[in-house]
Design a protein around this motif. Structure first.
Motif, mmCIF file in Angstrom:
data_model
loop_
_atom_site.group_PDB
_atom_site.id
_atom_site.type_symbol
_atom_site.label_atom_id
_atom_site.label_comp_id
_atom_site.label_asym_id
_atom_site.label_seq_id
_atom_site.Cartn_x
_atom_site.Cartn_y
_atom_site.Cartn_z
ATOM 1 N N ARG E 142 0.950 -1.188 -0.075
ATOM 2 C CA ARG E 142 -0.011 0.173 -0.275
ATOM 3 C C ARG E 142 0.835 1.309 -0.127
ATOM 4 N NH1 ARG E 142 -3.462 -0.670 4.461
ATOM 5 N NH2 ARG E 142 -4.108 -2.878 4.041
ATOM 6 N N VAL E 143 1.782 1.213 0.794
ATOM 7 C CA VAL E 143 2.862 2.196 0.678
ATOM 8 C C VAL E 143 3.427 2.398 -0.561
ATOM 9 C CG1 VAL E 143 4.906 3.252 1.380
ATOM 10 C CG2 VAL E 143 3.629 1.969 3.126
ATOM 11 N N ALA E 144 3.817 1.416 -1.437
ATOM 12 C CA ALA E 144 4.493 1.576 -2.744
ATOM 13 C C ALA E 144 3.321 2.402 -3.693
ATOM 14 C CB ALA E 144 4.735 0.197 -3.291
ATOM 15 N N MET E 145 2.015 1.663 -3.360
ATOM 16 C CA MET E 145 0.838 2.547 -4.135
ATOM 17 C C MET E 145 0.878 3.946 -3.781
ATOM 18 S SD MET E 145 -2.098 -0.207 -4.823
ATOM 19 C CE MET E 145 -2.291 -1.082 -3.311
ATOM 20 N N GLY E 146 0.876 4.239 -2.629
ATOM 21 C CA GLY E 146 0.907 5.732 -2.161
ATOM 22 C C GLY E 146 1.953 6.530 -2.882
ATOM 23 N N ARG E 147 3.214 5.986 -2.794
ATOM 24 C CA ARG E 147 4.181 6.453 -3.372
ATOM 25 C C ARG E 147 3.955 6.847 -4.959
ATOM 26 N NH1 ARG E 147 10.094 3.514 -3.342
ATOM 27 N NH2 ARG E 147 8.811 2.241 -4.716
ATOM 28 N N ALA E 148 3.297 5.775 -5.435
ATOM 29 C CA ALA E 148 2.802 6.270 -6.743
ATOM 30 C C ALA E 148 1.844 7.348 -7.214
ATOM 31 C CB ALA E 148 2.343 5.105 -7.458
ATOM 32 N N ILE E 149 0.905 7.235 -5.988
ATOM 33 C CA ILE E 149 -0.319 8.236 -6.054
ATOM 34 C C ILE E 149 0.310 9.687 -6.045
ATOM 35 C CG2 ILE E 149 -2.430 9.000 -4.720
ATOM 36 C CD1 ILE E 149 -2.893 6.136 -4.172
ATOM 37 N N VAL E 150 1.053 9.945 -5.173
ATOM 38 C CA VAL E 150 1.447 11.292 -4.785
ATOM 39 C C VAL E 150 1.999 12.064 -6.122
ATOM 40 C CG1 VAL E 150 1.713 10.858 -2.421
ATOM 41 C CG2 VAL E 150 3.697 10.651 -3.830
ATOM 42 N N ARG E 151 2.537 11.310 -6.961
ATOM 43 C CA ARG E 151 3.093 11.753 -7.822
ATOM 44 C C ARG E 151 2.074 12.207 -9.031
ATOM 45 N NH1 ARG E 151 7.710 9.136 -9.633
ATOM 46 N NH2 ARG E 151 7.220 10.309 -11.652
ATOM 47 N N ASP E 152 0.993 11.752 -8.795
ATOM 48 C CA ASP E 152 -0.264 12.118 -9.828
ATOM 49 C C ASP E 152 0.279 11.991 -11.293
ATOM 50 O OD1 ASP E 152 -2.458 12.952 -10.861
ATOM 51 O OD2 ASP E 152 -2.307 15.016 -10.486
ATOM 52 N N PRO E 153 0.612 10.663 -11.656
ATOM 53 C CA PRO E 153 1.288 10.647 -13.003
ATOM 54 C C PRO E 153 0.592 10.321 -14.232
ATOM 55 C CG PRO E 153 1.158 8.575 -11.637
ATOM 56 C CD PRO E 153 0.514 9.466 -10.950
#
Ligand code: ATP
Ligand code: ATP
Ligand code: G3P
Ligand code: MG
Ligand code: MG
Lengths: 282, 292, 416, 367, 367
Positions: E142-153
């Motif tokens: 879930r943290v890994a997903m969070g890291r992706a989300i914050v970037r708003d890629p």
């Protein structure tokens, strides 16, 4: 990774090549020096390329006893080094294997006590307590003997730890299967554990061989008879001539002879060596 | 710990006996004797000894030379460690980058591990010899006057370089192993996170290497403190002017050359305490803290 | 029948070692009762310390070569019965032995208070000044006889391209011990230790201080380069970097075979004319053979016979002529004269002349300080600190005396 | 071959962990028993006590009627197959199989004969001279079984033998183990945490929970008549839906049924909920998982915070957000009390609901 | 958010491995695409070429219309979630999420805001100051997903994000990813080898085989209308039964149907075979796997060496050894040619068999 940085690649190789040159250069010079006669090495700058005295020098070294080395042929010193190195290596491996086996596969009173006793020797090099150790050797009448050279150095926390570490990675199920197959402790050790430890033994063999071969202070103090001199300690006598001109061509020749066996072992068995080193220390 | 163990009343003791015997006879007995001797002074031939309690220790700590040896040892240790580790790290990082050529470079870099410290010393001694050494000659051409017989700092520098030279291979192998054990995906994640190579190194690689780095710190210090005896003995013999006389060399020098058994024993005891301290630090403190 | 084995540890490497081993071989060849095993044990310090360690371990050799510095230590050991005094040995073995055959300047260093010889002088030397005659000629200067001239000559040589004109080895021996004796100055109290264990050093006097400071100045000026504690700087003389080199006369043999590019010679040590009108005499160096207790009597008989063989004029003359060590018996000296050696190789009698220049005074007879092996190291350390500019001559000598005295007290404590 | 009986079996590990507590179990000769349960429930511990690899803290283990508590593993005449195969990596397949026989002094030709036979049974003939590392996972596990077979033991013990294999191999080997059991007719005791494996292999399942036996019975017994909420939720994927009886959702679900006294929880399996026109639970379709043959619909019911899962036919046409009303098939509702114990025998409760035991409505039973 | 287009994409690794060959794929903005296929088929390679972690050998990758072939990963504005999480172990959860933003120079308070938001979405608020090693596997992912989300890629790439988790967590997180997609409405490209995961997550599935695309379509497309035998056998457990059309068993199965010309193989899904009184395949029930809701019967049919698997209702009463006759449900038979290609559009073929598309016969479809 998609990377567009040719400069980085260039710098990488440049760093590596510089490093290799730094590491190889001293030994290159030693090799070159060992092929010259004494005249070429009496004045700066000394030559950077081979001379024509190589065979001569090495033949002298290996067969005749040079006065600078106390009259012992380097060939004999190398033989002594070999005996000592092998003795230390085999001894260390043998006693460490069984000690680690006892510690891992048995539960018995004072087990941890023994464990710590071995452990505490881990970092206590012989140099630190050289005098009293020498004292003990003389009391045991082990001066000037091969066993005096070997036995005091065969207690090895490092090897015990490596084997312990390795045994711990052997799945429990293997012992269990063996027990169900009716194997007792000695049978298990002989039939299963020992064959499984082969690579570890081989890897450790290299490391310990180098350790044994490179011993310096210990042979220096426990041998007073020339026919027991080892090559690494022997070279000190030549380099520290003090009164007479150091015979650099012979000294460097001896240095080459002394470093060739362990270096060859390392290079020829690189994979095992790396494994042994990285695993035995970690 | 093993789930299943064998049961035997005597076998484990029999298996441990050789190791324990050697340890007791050649580690513990000498250690105890060192402690004992450190309370006496003795003549060279061992005819008489006199109990002096802590005098040997007191004299050591009043001896400027001994205290200087501490400093020398520290400089030597820090010098060797810093030099050997930084060069090794640079080489390991580079070797880890070149992929296919890694094995080739590794082969060319690892072999000095096999060179005995004494030999490393003698070879460098030869290179640096003020009157015929090639490096000294080059330095001279550059206008730098090299004479480690006279200049203590130069002598110290020479033994540091020789000792570090030999240790680079070792550090290199561990750094390389450390680098290779960093999951590739971690670097990829960082690349996607827009970190360039330099930043990746300092924010990801280097912190992740910290267990290796700390392990090597301890090992290099131990190496520099104790295993370089041969190197010093075969080259400078502690000189000039005591400037390369590290503690372990002094133990030998005082005991074997100076025939001062009591003082040598006291130095042994101090060193043993130091080693045990280092061991404890490694296992208690370092291991716990550096686990990220 | 089995030969009786006698172990002989020596510190003679290289060419010297070959000759030494040659003596043993020749002796072995002459008779078939004794076998002398001649073993090279490293430099003087190593040989001595190994012998002591071996003695503690009960593995001692019969004969050990100990340099003059170790004399006090060996004599103290003699008091405790570790050493078999040579006069006693010869007497017990019934081998003819007359102390008066030996040069007084040589044996006075090694006799006890009753005048009995304790160890057999074998290779005795004294510091001389080696010079590069060719370089002198090229620079157009004379070989100096005083220290002022040394400095002058050095400047001229330097100007003429000699890298580091002046140098020396065994610095405590050549620049402090011999310097003091040469100018009849004491090194310490109690007749330089001959009279008792309570001796204290006094070499931090003005004379020595001035001398050391002078050398340090030469160093700063680039006239002198320090090259190691023993003979390490020898190569600088051999390859022409140094043109005046004060060290043992025993380098003669080596120089004769190694030096081809130039003419070399030996001259008497320079005099500091502020301190003395005339030189006194130089003191002995090199080593003697000590016999250790703890073996069987037939072995000692062999030892005595070997000693007697070594003292024969033929052996001694050959040894002297090949190596540059002084002959230890009058007979050997005379033999060399007869053979015309001194005419053939001028200057080779410099050492013996220096030694017998005057009747030795308490200041020039020699030294007998306990723990002197270590004290030499201290002096080495302190002098090195001067050469590298870390200390002034005064500071260094004061420190050396203080630290040396400390060791003397320690020796006194453990040997009384 | 032999019976295996456990009586009052208990195990305390050092450090005070009580791993197994009062287990009574009689395994008939030739029976295939599967011990199943969540991780840490004590399955392996029981198996290992039978094997003699752990000491027994309390109670008795009997093999073929004789108490074996104090015998060494090698003396119990059992064979065991491990999750990680536990083959001797340095020995060939042949040597692996021979090792146990050699240790008990079986004659050479007898050993060869037995190995040949086992290799034939397991189709390992071609691999007899290979080392284990030259084999695939499935082949390794077959060698491990071969090593067990040649011993001709009184009982075969398996500890999660298929857990290290991928899904495809797992189902293949499952079939092989089942047919091996049929061929040998020996007593098999098999540990797994995978209920699908347990269901498809066992003659009887022993479902463990926290060191105790929760229920013993045939697979269908456990599926259809779980003795507790724990069993109901452990067996079956997706698990049985459980709702509080007194919540609005619970009441809607049980509409018209008379619940046994003390009912606190209601359970119904996803495939037993069918869209109904009236009377039942109403909610909104949330996540829909199309799995091909089936479709799982997560129904968000009012008054219940967990979605209720329905299992519909794969081609059903349900769209996210759609409102659905579902009712349990007759006889499919289960009632549990506050401690999670099943309240009435399923049948009785089903009758009360006024329906005959649920008839097969889809794949028609063979005649 | 953006479209992602692959055109003629190909990849050769050093050493000559041709991992991907001629892949054309247009991914719409906001679409959830799953790449699925057996191990080694090139899924990860495609994903990594999109991310810029591998160089593209042939063809083009376009993100939001712009060719990105030569951009570094950091410049492509995508985010990726790895199987082993690839969290920075020496940084706290917060620092892990902030790292990418810091590198691109986002202001401090903006970073804090985005992290807070992502943490809320993923319920990670309580863990922000922990190190990764203090988290469970599911939390780490879930943290890994969070890291992706914050970037708003522009696009999210997932490479088998759930493979390291156990079954229960896997299905939980599957649900979470699905709802995350719904919430963000972003383009998701997801790699897995698990067809169940693919079916339940994808808007469209891309099924790969040996570096090429085998079929693209919605999950039900692939299940119901496989373009090839490969697809038919890859999707669905147990897999579709495949029989040679000309074998006795094949002929019995297809009895009465007119097969398209060139038919070499027939396929039928286990749940589409129903016991029939006459006309059909007859065999003997072999292994029976009772799985609770269903039962798998391995039918040993004469003239066919592999058992034909039937999936019946869990309560069906079939006993081992019993003789059964089964027939495919109308429209359920699939025909493949010698190369394994599906021969006629399923519908047409079904019509020829003379039946309407198979009606839901079990869980009745919602109205
Ligand atoms: N050697 C041991 N020492 C202490 N406790 C143990 C030991 N072995 C197991 N346990 C504990 O005993 C309990 C039961 O363990 P056991 O291995 O029998 O479980 P299991 O049902 O086989 O689980 P799994 O499915 O994970 O294999 C667990 O709580 C476990 O932690
Ligand atoms: N760095 C590489 N060098 C050479 N070949 C590689 C490399 N990476 C992958 N391959 C090969 O490329 C092919 C495709 O690999 P890829 O990793 O894309 O497969 P995948 O579909 O992701 O498989 P998996 O499900 O096992 O992850 C395989 O044959 C693989 O062996
Ligand atoms: O070089 P040698 O043998 O003359 O000896 C020099 C000094 O006497 C040593 O103390
Ligand atoms: Mg278990
Ligand atoms: Mg992949």
């Amino acid at each position: 990774m998609v990377e567009n940085r040719p400069l980085a690649t260039f710098v990488t190789h440049a760093v590596l090549i510089a490093g290799v040159v730094f590491l190889c250069f001293p030994v290159w010079m030693a090799l070159v020096a060992s092929t010259h006669g004494p005249e070429a090495l009496s004045k700066a700058p000394i030559p950077l390329w081979f001379g024509d005295q190589g065979w001569q020098n090495y033949r002298d070294l290996l067969t005749t006893g040079l006065p600078e080395a106390g009259g012992v042929p380097v060939g004999l010193m190398m033989l002594n080094s070999l005996i000592m190195a092998l003795g230390i290596t085999i001894g260390k491996i043998a006693i460490s294997l069984i000690a680690a086996y006892a510690i891992v596969y048995f539960r018995f009173p004072f087990r941890m006590g023994f464990f710590w006793m071995i452990f505490i020797t881990l970092m206590l090099p012989v140099e630190v307590r050289i005098l009293p150790t020498f004292d003990v050797i003389t009391r045991l009448d082990m001066l000037n003997t091969y066993h005096g050279l070997i036995i005091p150095l065969i207690a090895s926390a490092t090897a015990t730890f490596l084997f312990r570490q390795f045994f711990l990675t052997i799945p429990d199920e293997l012992v269990e299967a063996a027990r169900i197959d009716g194997a007792g402790p000695l049978k298990f050790f002989r039939d299963i554990l020992l064959p499984l430890s082969r690579t570890n033994i081989a890897a450790l063999f290299i490391i310990l061989f180098i350790y044994g071969w490179n011993q310096y202070l210990w042979p220096l103090i426990v041998t007073t008879e020339e026919n027991l001199y080892t090559v690494v300690m022997g070279i000190q006598r030549m380099a520290n001539s003090g009164e007479s001109l150091p015979v650099w061509h012979y000294i460097m020749g001896t240095a080459m002879l002394a470093l060739i066996p362990p270096v060859v072992v390392v290079l020829a068995m690189q994979r095992l060596f790396v494994k042994g080193l990285v695993e035995s220390e970690k | 710990m093993k789930r299943v163990v064998f049961r035997s009343r005597w076998l484990p003791y029999a298996l441990l006996a050789p190791q324990i015997a050697v340890t007791l006879i050649f580690f513990f007995w000498p250690a105890l004797r060192a402690i004992e001797s450190s309370f006496f002074i003795e003549d060279a031939f061992g005819f008489a000894r006199e109990f002096v309690a802590f005098e040997n220790y007191a004299r050591l700590f009043a001896d400027a030379g001994y205290l200087k040896s501490f400093r020398t040892t520290l400089i030597f240790g820090v010098g060797v460690t810093a030099l050997a580790m930084s060069i090794a790290l640079a080489l390991a990082v580079a070797a880890n980058r070149v992929l296919q050529a890694t094995t080739l470079y590794r082969t060319l870099i690892i072999w000095p591990y096999a060179v005995a410290p004494a030999l490393a010393g003698v070879i460098w001694f030869f290179l640096m010899n003020p009157s015929l050494g090639i490096v000294a000659y080059w330095l001279d051409l550059l206008g730098y006057d090299w004479n480690h017989y006279q200049n203590g700092d130069q002598a110290l520098l020479m033994v540091i370089v020789a000792a570090a030279w030999k240790q680079i291979s070792y550090n290199f192998l561990f750094f390389l192993a450390g680098l290779q054990s960093i999951p590739k995906s971690m670097m990829e994640a960082a690349a996607i996170d827009r970190a360039g190579p330099w930043r990746r190194f300092w924010t990801i690689t280097f912190p992740l290497l910290s267990p290796t780095t700390f392990f090597l710190l301890v090992i290099n210090f131990v190496y520099a403190f104790f295993e370089t005896f041969a190197l010093i003995h075969a080259t400078t013999s502690g000189g000039p002017s005591d400037s390369t006389s590290i503690l372990v060399f002094r133990v030998y020098q005082t005991g074997f050359v100076g025939q001062d058994y009591g003082s040598s024993a006291a130095q042994s005891v101090i060193l043993m305490a130091l080693v045990i301290g280092l061991t404890v630090i490694q296992f208690r403190y370092v291991e716990r803290r550096v686990n990220y | 029948q089995e030969r009786t084995q006698v172990n002989f540890w020596h510190a003679m490497g290289g060419q010297l070692g070959e000759i030494t081993d040659g003596f043993a071989e020749e002796f072995n060849a002459r008779q078939d009762a004794c076998q002398i095993n001649s073993i090279y044990k490293g430099n003087y310090t190593e040989t001595m310390t190994q012998a002591i360690a071996a003695f503690r371990a009960g593995e001692q050799p019969h004969i050990v070569q100990v340099f003059e510095v170790g004399t006090a230590t060996m004599m103290a050991a003699e008091d405790n019965g570790a050493v078999y005094p040579v006069h006693q040995l010869m007497e017990d073995a019934g081998v003819a032995f007359d102390e008066s055959d030996y040069l007084p300047a040589v044996i006075s260093y090694y006799t006890d208070t009753d005048g009995n010889l304790l160890s057999l002088p074998f290779n005795s030397s004294t510091p001389v000044m080696w010079y590069n005659a060719t370089a002198f000629e090229e620079a157009g200067v004379e070989v100096p006889t005083t220290w002022d001239e040394v400095v002058e000559a050095a400047r001229a040589l330097k100007a003429n391209g000699v890298e580091a004109p002046f140098g020396f080895g065994w610095q405590s021996w050549t620049q402090i011990e011999t310097f003091s004796a040469w100018h009849d100055l004491p090194l310490g109290t109690e007749e330089n230790g001959f009279a008792g264990l309570e001796a204290e050093f006094t070499f931090n006097n003005d004379a020595v201080e001035t001398h050391i400071a002078r050398i340090a100045e030469m160093g700063e000026e680039g006239l002198f380069s320090y090259g190691g504690r023993r003979g390490d700087s020898r190569s600088m003389f051999v390859n022409g970097d140094t043109a005046m080199w004060i060290n043992s006369s025993a380098y003669y043999g080596g120089f004769a075979s190694d030096i081809e590019d130039f003419e070399f010679g030996q001259a008497m040590l320079p005099l500091d004319t502020d301190l003395a009108e005339e030189p006194q005499n130089s003191i002995i160096g090199g080593a003697t053979l000590w016999v250790l207790q703890g073996h069987e009597s037939p072995e000692y008989t062999c030892t005595a016979e070997f000693f007697s063989f070594l003292s024969e004029p033929e052996q001694q003359a050959m040894w002297h002529q090949e190596t540059g060590y002084v002959p230890i018996t009058t007979a050997a000296y005379e033999l060399s004269q007869e053979q015309g050696f001194y005419e053939e190789a001028p200057g080779t009698d410099t050492a013996i002349k220096q030694l017998s220049l005057n009747e030795p005074t308490p200041n020039s007879k020699g030294l007998r300080f306990g723990n002197f092996v270590q004290i030499r190291d201290i002096i080495n350390e302190e002098l090195e600190a001067v050469w590298s500019g870390d200390k002034s001559a005064e500071e260094a000598l004061d420190a050396a005396v203080e630290r040396g005295n400390d060791l003397l007290r320690r020796f006194e404590a453990s040997n009384s | 071959m032999a019976t295996v009986d456990l009586e009052g079996l208990g195990k305390s590990y050092q450090g005070g962990v009580r791993a197994v507590e009062g287990v009574d179990l009689s395994i008939a000769d030739g029976e295939f028993i599967v011990l199943v349960g969540p991780s840490g429930c004590g399955k392996s511990t029981i198996l290992r006590m039978i094997a003699g690899l752990e000491t027994v803290s309390d109670g008795e283990v009997r093999i073929g009627g004789a108490v074996v508590n104090r015998l060494e593993p090698g003396e119990r005449d059992i064979a065991m197959v491990f999750q990680n195969y536990a083959l001797y990596p340095h020995m060939s397949v042949r040597a692996n199989m021979a090792y146990g026989l050699k240790n008990q002094g079986t004659p050479k030709d007898e050993i060869a004969r037995r190995i040949a036979e086992a290799a034939r049974t397991l189709q390992l003939e071609a691999y007899l001279d290979r080392k284990p590392r030259q084999l695939s996972g499935g082949q390794r596990q077959r060698v491990a079984m071969g090593r067990a077979i040649v011993r001709d033991p009184k009982a075969f013990l398996f500890d999660e033998p298929l857990s290290n294999l991928d899904a495809k191999l797992r189902s293949e080997l499952r079939t092989e183990i089942k047919s091996l059991h049929r061929r040998l007719g020996a007593t098999f005791i098999y540990v797994t945490h995978d209920q699908v494996e347990a269901m498809s292999l066992a003659d009887r399942i022993v479902l463990m929970n926290g060191g105790r036996i929760e229920q013993i019975g045939t697979p269908m017994d456990l599926y259809a008549r779980p003795a507790s909420r724990f069993v109901a939720e452990f067996i079956g994927t997706p698990p049985m839906n459980i709702l509080p009886a007194e919540s609005p959702a619970g009441r809607a679900l049980a509409a018209g049924a008379r619940l046994p006294a003390g009912t606190e929880w209601l359970g119904v399996r996803p495939e037993a909920l069918a869209p109904a026109r009236t009377g039942g639970l109403t909610g909104q379709a949330g996540l829909i998982e199309a799995l091909g043959a089936d479709m799982l619909v997560h129904l968000i019911a009012e008054g219940h915070d967990h979605p209720v899962v329905l299992r519909l036919h794969g081609a059903a046409e349900v769209r996210e957000g759609e409102r659905l009303t579902v009712a349990p098939e007759p006889g499919s509702l289960r009632a549990f009390d506050g401690e999670g114990r099943a309240l009435a025998a399923a049948k009785t409760f089903a009758k009360r609901l006024g329906a005959q035991p649920r008839a097969v409505s889809c794949g028609r039973p063979a005649t």
